[in-house]
Design a protein around this motif. Sequence first.
Motif, PDB file in Angstrom:
ATOM      1  N   HIS A 150     -14.409 -12.849   2.314  1.00  0.00           N
ATOM      2  CA  HIS A 150     -13.440 -11.785   2.028  1.00  0.00           C
ATOM      3  C   HIS A 150     -12.045 -12.322   2.322  1.00  0.00           C
ATOM      4  CE1 HIS A 150     -11.819  -7.508   3.067  1.00  0.00           C
ATOM      5  NE2 HIS A 150     -11.457  -7.912   1.872  1.00  0.00           N
ATOM      6  N   LEU A 151     -11.217 -12.424   1.297  1.00  0.00           N
ATOM      7  CA  LEU A 151      -9.890 -13.011   1.435  1.00  0.00           C
ATOM      8  C   LEU A 151      -8.803 -11.954   1.300  1.00  0.00           C
ATOM      9  CD1 LEU A 151     -10.300 -16.161  -0.854  1.00  0.00           C
ATOM     10  CD2 LEU A 151     -10.824 -15.948   1.578  1.00  0.00           C
ATOM     11  N   LYS A 152      -7.676 -12.210   1.946  1.00  0.00           N
ATOM     12  CA  LYS A 152      -6.497 -11.373   1.734  1.00  0.00           C
ATOM     13  C   LYS A 152      -5.266 -12.269   1.699  1.00  0.00           C
ATOM     14  CE  LYS A 152      -5.190 -10.161   6.505  1.00  0.00           C
ATOM     15  NZ  LYS A 152      -4.881  -9.034   7.430  1.00  0.00           N
ATOM     16  N   ALA A 153      -4.297 -11.875   0.900  1.00  0.00           N
ATOM     17  CA  ALA A 153      -3.051 -12.628   0.766  1.00  0.00           C
ATOM     18  C   ALA A 153      -1.937 -11.881   1.487  1.00  0.00           C
ATOM     19  CB  ALA A 153      -2.702 -12.812  -0.704  1.00  0.00           C
ATOM     20  N   VAL A 154      -1.178 -12.603   2.301  1.00  0.00           N
ATOM     21  CA  VAL A 154      -0.064 -12.005   3.042  1.00  0.00           C
ATOM     22  C   VAL A 154       1.157 -12.916   2.923  1.00  0.00           C
ATOM     23  CG1 VAL A 154      -1.562 -10.796   4.683  1.00  0.00           C
ATOM     24  CG2 VAL A 154      -0.786 -13.113   5.196  1.00  0.00           C
ATOM     25  N   ASN A 155       2.297 -12.359   3.265  1.00  0.00           N
ATOM     26  CA  ASN A 155       3.562 -13.109   3.262  1.00  0.00           C
ATOM     27  C   ASN A 155       3.846 -13.777   1.916  1.00  0.00           C
ATOM     28  OD1 ASN A 155       3.991 -12.413   5.954  1.00  0.00           O
ATOM     29  ND2 ASN A 155       2.974 -14.252   6.726  1.00  0.00           N
ATOM     30  N   LEU A 156       3.713 -13.010   0.849  1.00  0.00           N
ATOM     31  CA  LEU A 156       4.064 -13.539  -0.471  1.00  0.00           C
ATOM     32  C   LEU A 156       5.582 -13.652  -0.576  1.00  0.00           C
ATOM     33  CD1 LEU A 156       1.187 -12.063  -0.982  1.00  0.00           C
ATOM     34  CD2 LEU A 156       1.856 -12.189  -3.370  1.00  0.00           C
ATOM     35  N   ARG A 157       6.048 -14.829  -0.997  1.00  0.00           N
ATOM     36  CA  ARG A 157       7.482 -15.044  -1.161  1.00  0.00           C
ATOM     37  C   ARG A 157       7.740 -15.805  -2.449  1.00  0.00           C
ATOM     38  NH1 ARG A 157      11.157 -17.291   3.095  1.00  0.00           N
ATOM     39  NH2 ARG A 157      12.567 -15.996   1.862  1.00  0.00           N
ATOM     40  N   HIS A 158       8.812 -15.446  -3.122  1.00  0.00           N
ATOM     41  CA  HIS A 158       9.227 -16.175  -4.321  1.00  0.00           C
ATOM     42  C   HIS A 158      10.749 -16.176  -4.370  1.00  0.00           C
ATOM     43  CE1 HIS A 158      10.011 -12.212  -6.202  1.00  0.00           C
ATOM     44  NE2 HIS A 158       8.872 -11.853  -5.622  1.00  0.00           N
ATOM     45  N   LEU A 159      11.302 -17.306  -4.740  1.00  0.00           N
ATOM     46  CA  LEU A 159      12.757 -17.434  -4.815  1.00  0.00           C
ATOM     47  C   LEU A 159      13.119 -18.628  -5.684  1.00  0.00           C
ATOM     48  CD1 LEU A 159      13.003 -19.912  -2.574  1.00  0.00           C
ATOM     49  CD2 LEU A 159      12.953 -18.019  -0.978  1.00  0.00           C
ATOM     50  N   ARG A 160      14.388 -18.696  -6.044  1.00  0.00           N
ATOM     51  CA  ARG A 160      14.850 -19.848  -6.815  1.00  0.00           C
ATOM     52  C   ARG A 160      14.904 -21.065  -5.905  1.00  0.00           C
ATOM     53  NH1 ARG A 160      18.736 -16.010  -8.661  1.00  0.00           N
ATOM     54  NH2 ARG A 160      18.346 -15.348 -10.821  1.00  0.00           N
ATOM     55  N   VAL A 161      14.591 -22.226  -6.485  1.00  0.00           N
ATOM     56  CA  VAL A 161      14.653 -23.466  -5.716  1.00  0.00           C
ATOM     57  C   VAL A 161      16.077 -23.674  -5.212  1.00  0.00           C
ATOM     58  CG1 VAL A 161      14.433 -25.977  -5.840  1.00  0.00           C
ATOM     59  CG2 VAL A 161      12.757 -24.519  -6.987  1.00  0.00           C
ATOM     60  N   GLY A 162      16.198 -23.950  -3.917  1.00  0.00           N
ATOM     61  CA  GLY A 162      17.512 -24.177  -3.319  1.00  0.00           C
ATOM     62  C   GLY A 162      18.137 -22.936  -2.719  1.00  0.00           C
ATOM     63  N   GLU A 163      17.519 -21.755  -2.925  1.00  0.00           N
ATOM     64  CA  GLU A 163      18.045 -20.517  -2.364  1.00  0.00           C
ATOM     65  C   GLU A 163      17.119 -20.011  -1.258  1.00  0.00           C
ATOM     66  OE1 GLU A 163      18.778 -17.686  -5.445  1.00  0.00           O
ATOM     67  OE2 GLU A 163      20.167 -18.991  -6.539  1.00  0.00           O
ATOM     68  N   THR A 164      17.614 -19.059  -0.470  1.00  0.00           N
ATOM     69  CA  THR A 164      16.831 -18.548   0.660  1.00  0.00           C
ATOM     70  C   THR A 164      16.479 -17.070   0.520  1.00  0.00           C
ATOM     71  OG1 THR A 164      18.888 -18.103   1.876  1.00  0.00           O
ATOM     72  CG2 THR A 164      17.798 -20.229   2.265  1.00  0.00           C
ATOM     73  N   ASP A 165      17.108 -16.370  -0.419  1.00  0.00           N
ATOM     74  CA  ASP A 165      16.840 -14.944  -0.604  1.00  0.00           C
ATOM     75  C   ASP A 165      16.164 -14.698  -1.951  1.00  0.00           C
ATOM     76  OD1 ASP A 165      18.061 -14.258   1.836  1.00  0.00           O
ATOM     77  OD2 ASP A 165      20.051 -14.310   0.893  1.00  0.00           O
ATOM     78  N   GLU A 166      15.265 -13.712  -1.975  1.00  0.00           N
ATOM     79  CA  GLU A 166      14.596 -13.361  -3.224  1.00  0.00           C
ATOM     80  C   GLU A 166      15.574 -12.634  -4.139  1.00  0.00           C
ATOM     81  OE1 GLU A 166      11.112 -11.094  -2.449  1.00  0.00           O
ATOM     82  OE2 GLU A 166      10.163 -12.643  -1.205  1.00  0.00           O
ATOM     83  N   PRO A 167      15.742 -13.103  -5.370  1.00  0.00           N
ATOM     84  CA  PRO A 167      16.681 -12.457  -6.290  1.00  0.00           C
ATOM     85  C   PRO A 167      16.088 -11.191  -6.903  1.00  0.00           C
ATOM     86  CG  PRO A 167      15.620 -14.286  -7.368  1.00  0.00           C
ATOM     87  CD  PRO A 167      15.124 -14.296  -5.948  1.00  0.00           C
ATOM     88  N   ALA A 168      16.931 -10.376  -7.450  1.00  0.00           N
ATOM     89  CA  ALA A 168      16.476  -9.147  -8.102  1.00  0.00           C
ATOM     90  C   ALA A 168      15.825  -9.450  -9.437  1.00  0.00           C
ATOM     91  CB  ALA A 168      17.653  -8.195  -8.289  1.00  0.00           C
ATOM     92  N   MET A 169      16.208 -10.572 -10.072  1.00  0.00           N
ATOM     93  CA  MET A 169      15.631 -10.945 -11.356  1.00  0.00           C
ATOM     94  C   MET A 169      15.722 -12.457 -11.539  1.00  0.00           C
ATOM     95  SD  MET A 169      18.655  -9.773 -13.990  1.00  0.00           S
ATOM     96  CE  MET A 169      17.924 -10.663 -15.352  1.00  0.00           C
ATOM     97  N   TYR A 170      14.927 -12.968 -12.478  1.00  0.00           N
ATOM     98  CA  TYR A 170      14.941 -14.394 -12.794  1.00  0.00           C
ATOM     99  C   TYR A 170      15.305 -14.587 -14.259  1.00  0.00           C
ATOM    100  CZ  TYR A 170      12.357 -15.132  -8.425  1.00  0.00           C
ATOM    101  OH  TYR A 170      11.978 -15.169  -7.121  1.00  0.00           O
ATOM    102  N   ARG A 171      15.789 -15.795 -14.559  1.00  0.00           N
ATOM    103  CA  ARG A 171      16.029 -16.166 -15.947  1.00  0.00           C
ATOM    104  C   ARG A 171      14.916 -17.118 -16.397  1.00  0.00           C
ATOM    105  NH1 ARG A 171      20.883 -14.323 -17.552  1.00  0.00           N
ATOM    106  NH2 ARG A 171      22.416 -13.809 -15.940  1.00  0.00           N
ATOM    107  N   ILE A 172      14.761 -17.269 -17.703  1.00  0.00           N
ATOM    108  CA  ILE A 172      13.624 -17.999 -18.269  1.00  0.00           C
ATOM    109  C   ILE A 172      13.515 -19.419 -17.732  1.00  0.00           C
ATOM    110  CG2 ILE A 172      12.659 -18.943 -20.406  1.00  0.00           C
ATOM    111  CD1 ILE A 172      13.713 -16.498 -21.855  1.00  0.00           C
ATOM    112  N   LYS A 173      14.621 -20.124 -17.580  1.00  0.00           N
ATOM    113  CA  LYS A 173      14.570 -21.533 -17.194  1.00  0.00           C
ATOM    114  C   LYS A 173      14.771 -21.756 -15.694  1.00  0.00           C
ATOM    115  CE  LYS A 173      15.903 -23.402 -21.688  1.00  0.00           C
ATOM    116  NZ  LYS A 173      16.818 -24.322 -22.411  1.00  0.00           N
TER     117      LYS A 173
END
Length: 202
Positions: A150-173
């Motif tokens: 039984h697995l669970k995922a925690v502490n999911l994080r995503h951000l642009r390379v080189g940045e420290t805060d999660e942005p409100a949106m991403y661009r295609i590239k």
Amino acid sequence: MVIDHKSYSISGTEGDHSLISSDDFIQSDAVLGKTTIEAPVLFKGIAHSVNATNSLVLKVLSASPSAYSANPESKLLNPPSLTGSAISLVSVVQARNNARIMITGSLDLFSNKLLGASVQKAGSQDKYDKSGNEQFVTEISKWVFLERGHLKAVNLRHLRVGETDEPAMYRIKDDLKFSVEIHEWSGKSWELYVADDVQVQP
């Protein structure tokens, strides 16, 4: 009824070879644990088959190539529709909502009689004082009741390379960095899950 004239149990045969002994287990520590089940499992019941293309279903205990499904009290006039390793004795399903189900055609598999019975497979010199039923039922129950695997995922994080805060949106590239911690329930506590085959899907 599953019948096998080569892999039946010598100690419990009644002449129709419908009490079979099987040791064709799934190779999965998540489902059956890390301790090898040494003794064959005794099975007396009906067969079922699984759709090989269904990724949600797993065969946990299979019949031998010499097994077939038929009524032992009737004369076999036509070739049986279900034969050999296509016969599943015990299968499990994990639905997309993570609900788990075990499927088997044998109530005797769980009976006190077979849990404590001795077993010797036809054609084998190996005789076991106790069948593998108790260990098999105990281990597969842990998987079914989410005590193992039984697995669970925690502490999911995503951000642009080189940045420290999660942005409100991403661009295609945009180049992204994604991280997640996966934990597995050990039966007592959540522990870090260690594997080299984790797949992440968007």
